[in-house]
Design an enzyme around this catalytic site. Structure first.
Site, mmCIF file in Angstrom:
data_model
loop_
_atom_site.group_PDB
_atom_site.id
_atom_site.type_symbol
_atom_site.label_atom_id
_atom_site.label_comp_id
_atom_site.label_asym_id
_atom_site.label_seq_id
_atom_site.Cartn_x
_atom_site.Cartn_y
_atom_site.Cartn_z
ATOM 1 N N GLU A 1 -2.748 5.564 -3.680
ATOM 2 C CA GLU A 1 -1.591 5.982 -2.906
ATOM 3 C C GLU A 1 -0.380 5.168 -3.340
ATOM 4 O OE1 GLU A 1 -3.157 5.161 0.973
ATOM 5 O OE2 GLU A 1 -2.176 3.208 1.090
ATOM 6 N N ARG B 1 7.776 1.545 0.624
ATOM 7 C CA ARG B 1 8.348 0.560 1.539
ATOM 8 C C ARG B 1 8.180 -0.819 0.930
ATOM 9 N NH1 ARG B 1 3.738 -1.778 3.270
ATOM 10 N NH2 ARG B 1 1.915 -0.489 3.686
ATOM 11 N N LYS C 1 -6.438 -5.197 4.176
ATOM 12 C CA LYS C 1 -6.318 -6.353 3.299
ATOM 13 C C LYS C 1 -6.228 -7.657 4.088
ATOM 14 C CE LYS C 1 -3.690 -3.172 0.456
ATOM 15 N NZ LYS C 1 -2.330 -2.731 0.098
#
Length: 447
Positions: free
Chosen positions: A289, A293, A237
Site C-alpha cells: 500500500e 501522509r 508496527k
C-alpha cells in the site's frame, strides 16, 4: 509561506508538528478534546481550541468542529498529522473549500491510494510488482473461498480501506478463511462505513519494508532509503529501523525505484511512503500500500538524513522549494513505539502516570505525547511516546537502544517497555534476521 497552521491531531504527533511549526516562525494552533486538556501538545501550542468530548467521533474526527476552530483562530493552513484524517480525501477537499492550505498530497492522490484494491490495480498498470490476489472487492465468503483456491493458501484477508493493521488476518485453510473474511468485513463496515474486502497471497517469513518518499512541487519524487517495519504485533508496527538489516543492494535499489514510480503515478506532493512485502528466500518484493501522509516512522529517516520532513511538508504545501540538497542516509537509526499496554498480551492500559523519566544522551530522541502527572485514557491509541536512537552503525545503535530502554522509567499505567527489553535481548533481533512473525513466536503463537 502561510503564517499559521492548525494541527488536526493529538498526542505525540501533534507535538512533533507543532514543534517544527514554531521553529519556522509559524503560529502553531492545536485542537484538543476534554480528555486531553492537560497533555503537553496543548501547552506547546501558541493557541489551542477545545473541539469536543473524549469520544474521537465527536472531537478529533469531527471535521466540522476542526474547520470551525481553524476559522476562529484565523488559521491559514491545516496539517492532519499521521492519522485517519491525513488519508481522508473528503477532509482535504473540505479544507480547500475553506481556503485553507492542505499540508498533504492532493485529494485525488489521497483518494486513489485510500482504497487498497484500486491501489493494487494502479500499481500493476504502472509496472510496480504486486502480489497475486484479487483485482476487485470480494463480495461474499463463497467467492473468498474460490479466490483463495486460485491464489493458493496461505492468503491474507484485509479491509480494502484504511491501514494500521485493522481487520487483517492470515488464513491457511477454508475454515480460517471464512472466519477471517467475516472479521475483516465487520471491521471495515464498523470503521470505514463499507465492508469491501480484498485477498492476496500471504508470504510466511516475509519482511515488511517501507520506502519514504517526498513529492516535490515540480513533480519530482525523491526516495530516502528504507525502513524495516517487520517487528509487529497484530500487524501493527512496534519497531522501525533504517537501513534494513535484511536487504541486499539489488532489493534496496529495486524497491526505491518502484517507490518513486508509485509516487509519480499518483501525483504525490509532500510526504508519503510506499510499503512492500519482501520474500527474502525468493528475493522478491510486492507492493502492499501507499500511505499518502507523514509516515509514523519518519523519525528514523530524519535521524539518518538530517532532514526535517515536516518542514519540507510545509514548504511544499506553500509552493516553496525544499531546503535540502541531498538525501543520502548516513548511520543507523532504530525507533521503538512505547505503548500503554500489557507487555505480554498487548492489551491497552490506562491510568495516571506517576513517574516519567526519559533517557538522555547522544543519539537519543524522545517524541512524547505524555508527561508525569498526565492520565492515559482508554479513548485513543495506546502510543504514548517514540524512543529513537542513532548510531554510527547497527551495533552502535543497538547498544544505545539497550541503554535507553533500560533508562526509560514510566510508572502508573502498564507499558510495553519490558517487552522492548525482551526484544533487544533476542538473538534473532540482534542478528537482524527477524521477520513479521517474530513477535507471535515470542508469545508462543503459531501461524
Amino acid at each position: 509561506m502561510f503564517e499559521s497552521v492548525l494541527v488536526a491531531n493529538r498526542g505525540e504527533i501533534a507535538g512533533r508538528i507543532l514543534h517544527t511549526a514554531r521553529a519556522m516562525g509559524l503560529k502553531a494552533i492545536a485542537v484538543y478534546s476534554e480528555a486531553d486538556a492537560d497533555l503537553p501538545f496543548v501547552a506547546e501550542a501558541d493557541e489551542a481550541v477545545l473541539i469536543g468530548p473524549a469520544d474521537p467521533a465527536r472531537s478529533y474526527l469531527n471535521t466540522a468542529a476542526i474547520l470551525e476552530a481553524a476559522h476562529r483562530t484565523n488559521a491559514r493552513a491545516v496539517h492532519p498529522g499521521d492519522g485517519v484524517l491525513a488519508e481522508s480525501a473528503s477532509f482535504a477537499r473540505q479544507a480547500a473549500a475553506r481556503d485553507l492550505v492542505w499540508v498533504g498530497p492532493p485529494p485525488l492522490a489521497v483518494a486513489r491510494m485510500g482504497d487498497k484494491i484500486n491501489a493494487r490495480n494502479l500499481m500493476k498498470e504502472a509496472g510496480v510488482p504486486v502480489a497475486p490476489g484479487v483485482w476487485e472487492p470480494v463480495p461474499d465468503a463463497a467467492t473468498a473461498v474460490e479466490e483463495a483456491a486460485r491464489i493458493g493458501y496461505p492468503v491474507m484477508v484485509k479491509p480494502a480501506a484504511g491501514d494500521g493493521g485493522l481487520g487483517l488476518a492470515a488464513a491457511h485453510d477454508e475454515p480460517s478463511l471464512r472466519a477471517a473474511y467475516a472479521a475483516a468485513r465487520a471491521a471495515a463496515e464498523r470503521v470505514f462505513g463499507h465492508g469491501e474486502v480484498l485477498i492476496e497471497r500471504y508470504v510466511p517469513g516475509a519482511r515488511h519494508i517501507e520506502v519514504p518518499i517526498l513529492g516535490l512541487a515540480d513533480g519530482t519524487v525523491v526516495a530516502f532509503g528504507e525502513r524495516d517495519c517487520s517487528v509487529q504485533r497484530r500487524y501493527q508496527k512496534i519497531v522501525e529501523e533504517t537501513p534494513s538489516p535484511g536487504l541486499d543492494p539489488g532489493l534496496r535499489d529495486g524497491m526505491a525505484a518502484a517507490a518513486v514510480r508509485a509516487g509519480e503515478t499518483v501525483g504525490l506532493r509532500g510526504a508519503g511512503s510506499v510499503e512492500f512485502l519482501v520474500d527474502p528466500a525468493a528475493r522478491e518484493f510486492y507492493f502492499l500500500e501507499m500511505s499518502t501522509r507523514l509516515p509514523s516512522g519518519h523519525v528514523v529517516t530524519e535521524m539518518v538524513t538530517g532532514i526535517d520532513l515536516v518542514e519540507q511538508q510545509f514548504r511544499i504545501a506553500a509552493g516553496e522549494p525544499v531546503s535540502f540538497t541531498g538525501a543520502a542516509p548516513h548511520g543507523h537509526a532504530i525507533a521503538f513505539r512505547v505503548h500503554a499496554e500489557d507487555p505480554q498480551r498487548f492489551l491497552p492500559g490506562s491510568g495516571e502516570i506517576k513517574v516519567w523519566e526519559e533517557p538522555v544522551g547522544d543519539g537519543i530522541r524522545i517524541d512524547a505525547g505524555y508527561a508525569e502527572g498526565n492520565t492515559v485514557t482508554p479513548h485513543y491509541h495506546p502510543l504514548i511516546a517514540k524512543l529513537s536512537v542513532r548510531g554510527d552503525d547497527r551495533e552502535h545503535a543497538l547498544a544505545r537502544a539497550r541503554a535507553a530502554v533500560d533508562a526509560f522509567r514510566i510508572e502508573g499505567p502498564p507499558t510495553n517497555l519490558p517487552f522492548l527489553r525482551e526484544l533487544l535481548g533476542r538473538p534473532e533481533f540482534a542478528a537482524g534476521t527477524y521477520d513479521t512473525g517474530m513477535v507471535a513466536r515470542m508469545r508462543g503463537v503459531v501461524g
